[in-house]
Write an enzyme that holds these catalytic residues in place. Structure first.
Site, PDB file in Angstrom:
ATOM      1  N   HIS A 175       5.782   2.569   0.384  1.00 36.20           N
ATOM      2  CA  HIS A 175       5.211   1.234   0.180  1.00 36.20           C
ATOM      3  C   HIS A 175       3.874   1.068   0.913  1.00 36.20           C
ATOM      4  CE1 HIS A 175       5.808  -3.359   0.209  1.00 36.20           C
ATOM      5  NE2 HIS A 175       5.719  -2.998  -1.052  1.00 36.20           N
ATOM      6  N   LYS A 177      -0.087   1.185   2.103  1.00 36.84           N
ATOM      7  CA  LYS A 177      -1.370   0.949   1.446  1.00 36.84           C
ATOM      8  C   LYS A 177      -2.487   1.192   2.441  1.00 36.84           C
ATOM      9  CE  LYS A 177       1.391  -2.215  -0.873  1.00 36.84           C
ATOM     10  NZ  LYS A 177       2.679  -2.765  -0.451  1.00 36.84           N
ATOM     11  N   ASP A 182     -14.805   8.239   4.753  1.00 39.10           N
ATOM     12  CA  ASP A 182     -15.636   9.018   5.682  1.00 39.10           C
ATOM     13  C   ASP A 182     -15.068   9.080   7.098  1.00 39.10           C
ATOM     14  OD1 ASP A 182     -17.409   9.624   3.706  1.00 39.10           O
ATOM     15  OD2 ASP A 182     -19.026   8.326   4.412  1.00 39.10           O
ATOM     16  N   HIS A 417       2.269 -12.547  -1.842  1.00 38.99           N
ATOM     17  CA  HIS A 417       2.457 -11.110  -1.680  1.00 38.99           C
ATOM     18  C   HIS A 417       2.082 -10.620  -0.284  1.00 38.99           C
ATOM     19  CE1 HIS A 417       1.886  -6.714  -2.610  1.00 38.99           C
ATOM     20  NE2 HIS A 417       2.995  -6.963  -3.264  1.00 38.99           N
ATOM     21  N   LYS A 419       2.076  -9.920   3.716  1.00 36.62           N
ATOM     22  CA  LYS A 419       3.120  -9.648   4.701  1.00 36.62           C
ATOM     23  C   LYS A 419       2.461  -9.689   6.080  1.00 36.62           C
ATOM     24  CE  LYS A 419       3.663  -6.638   0.979  1.00 36.62           C
ATOM     25  NZ  LYS A 419       4.403  -7.431   0.079  1.00 36.62           N
ATOM     26  N   ASP A 424       2.601 -16.339  19.327  1.00 35.37           N
ATOM     27  CA  ASP A 424       2.116 -16.941  20.572  1.00 35.37           C
ATOM     28  C   ASP A 424       0.607 -17.172  20.608  1.00 35.37           C
ATOM     29  OD1 ASP A 424       4.706 -16.949  21.462  1.00 35.37           O
ATOM     30  OD2 ASP A 424       4.512 -15.165  22.720  1.00 35.37           O
TER      31      ASP A 424
END
Length: 518
Positions: A175, A177, A182, A417, A419, A424
């Site tokens: 999952h 991404k 470079d 979508h 996450k 604090d």
């Protein structure tokens, strides 16, 4: 009467087991015979990115520069322009890569980079690349590019049928991404590659979040990519997809795929967007709004794709350790919220210690996975009674969400979508990890824990303001939940988006012992 039924059930179970066994023999787990060992190239010393970042590195040694990508258009432009600026390497890792306009535009950017002599390594999960086999095979055939596939399906056509006889392996997915250019710049977060993640197309648009990172964290992201690139669950594309067909004189498969969008008005809009994008110039001029701070990369071991791993080695465990003690506030955003009994207990414990816990997830009307909502709604009342504040994103019209409505991020969208969570007022997590059993124990995940008062306080402020009326606040009235419109204050006892069929689905899934799959 009972005996014939029992015999029928036993015979049926035996037949299914036999069919699964035969299918496993006929369509075995793909096994690679050989694979070229490669590792990340050293950070480029020349080129636009090196020139732009060398001085920054000297001025902020040991720190990471972070810039939130505030909407889908910016997130796409950043990837596209950085790929065009690459001079040495592109290491790209995604769960989903759509065969749509933005998918082909970015594939074409990778191919053009390879044509310039840039080494391209593309790692994709096999669950999210429907319709791209010819294009990926052709890219893999390029002398400067290599494509690898994570946990490939047994079948290429009718791929989903493979779940019927190899479910427990195929149920584990990558999952992650990440988009690293470079060895100098990385983009990571919640967005996959596809129109809905970048604010265009016909699918429901996603409210999502990425960050652009430079500096100290980038070599760590590159090393993590190497770890996945060499994992046993990762296979060379040629051995999975086969050799490409002839690309000359017929159009290259990527060119052919991109040509489908030649007359699409949105492609013209994207071309205008790219011409006006100034991310490279902003980096060079020092005007890109980078916050130089400390960041920790948290990532699952790719061995998670091969089976269960010790709990202490899971990203969720190590993320909790990295976060440390939570003293006053915890605000979380996740599209798929399935806390389970353990999660409810953990949130209740925080509340009992005086920590304010607030969570935003998709409402039933906004979610794209009804069974996951069943896992959430099953625990909703217990969380509310423990004192957790719950918000559910309303299904939005395109363009209704303002860019800054969720604090550090924002995008026109109709379902959630992103996450992320803030703690604090001092630190924020951005990554691929959902608050659900699948992210915890089945899928591999990654993300950054960032020390940033600016981003954390912005998220807290968004919750303080009731998310500007774009989410329902859920409360308990007597024995039942009510949904409150935070803009008007009106209440409803009917769950938004519920229909008789959806209500029945929620009840049935709630009964079934499938929470660990959600």
């Amino acid at each position: 009467m009972a005996l014939p039924i029992l015999k029928f059930l036993v015979a049926t179970a035996f037949l299914l087991a036999l069919l699964i066994l035969v299918a496993r023999v006929l369509f075995p787990v793909p096994v690679f015979k050989q694979r070229l060992a490669t590792i990340a190239l050293p950070p480029a010393q020349t080129g636009a990115l090196a020139d732009a970042l060398d001085q920054h590195g000297k001025n902020h040694a040991g720190l990471t520069g972070i810039a939130p990508l505030q909407n889908g258009a910016d997130a796409f432009a950043a990837r596209f322009m950085l790929a065009d600026a690459a001079v040495s390497s592109l290491d790209v890792q995604y769960y989903i890569w759509r065969a749509d306009m933005t998918g082909y535009l970015l594939l074409d950017a990778l191919r053009r980079a390879a044509d310039r002599g840039v080494r391209v390594r593309l790692l994709l999960d096999d669950n999210g690349i429907s319709g791209l086999d010819p294009a990926l095979s052709a890219l893999d055939a390029h002398r400067n590019a290599e494509v690898r596939i994570y946990n490939p399906f047994n079948l290429r056509r009718f791929k989903r049928v493979s779940f019927g006889f190899d479910f427990f392996r195929l149920n584990r997915r990558m999952h992650n991404k990440a988009f690293t250019v470079d060895g100098r710049v990385s983009i990571l977060g919640g967005r996959n590659i596809g129109d809905e993640y970048f604010g265009t197309g016909t699918n429901p648009l996603q409210v999502d979040l990425d960050v652009l990172a430079v500096g100290a964290i980038v070599p760590q992201i590159s090393a993590d990519f190497d770890r996945y690139w060499a994992a046993k669950s990762v296979h060379p594309a040629r051995q999975i997809l086969g050799k490409p067909g002839r690309t000359d004189p017929i159009p290259h498969p990527i060119t052919l795929g991109l040509s489908r969008f030649d007359t699409d008005p949105q492609r013209s809009e994207y071309q205008t967007l790219l011409q006006s994008s100034n991310i490279i110039a902003a980096l060079a001029a020092g005007t890109l709004d980078l916050e130089w701070t400390k960041a920790i990369l948290v990532s699952d071991d790719p061995i998670k794709g091969e089976g269960a791993v010790p709990r202490e080695d899971l990203l969720a465990t190590r993320l909790l350790q990295a976060v440390g003690e939570i003293k006053t506030r915890f605000d979380g955003i996740t599209p798929y919220f399935v806390p389970g009994a353990a999660g409810v207990k953990a949130f209740a414990t925080l509340q009992s210690r005086g920590v304010t816990v607030r969570m935003l997830t998709n409402s039933l009307e906004a979610t794209d996975v009804v069974p996951v909502h069943a896992g959430y709604s099953k625990r909703r009342e217990a969380m509310l009674r423990a004192g957790v504040t719950l918000f559910e994103l309303r299904r939005q019209a395109v363009g209704q969400i303002k860019p800054d409505v969720f604090g550090p991020f924002g995008s026109s969208g109709s379902n959630l979508h992103a996450k992320t969570f803030a703690v604090d007022g001092t630190r924020i997590f951005v990554g691929s990890f959902n608050f659900d059993p699948r992210s915890t124990t089945l899928n591999t995940e990654m993300g950054l824990l960032i020390e940033s008062e600016r981003m954390a306080l912005a998220m807290h402020s968004a919750f303080d303001q009731g998310l500007n009326g774009l989410a329902w606040r859920v409360e308990i009235r007597g024995r039942n939940p009510v949904w409150i419109d935070t803009a008007s204050g009106t209440e409803t006892r009917d769950e938004p988006g519920a229909s008789p069929i959806k209500r029945l689905a929620l009840i049935i899934v709630g009964w079934l012992p499938v929470e660990w799959l959600l």
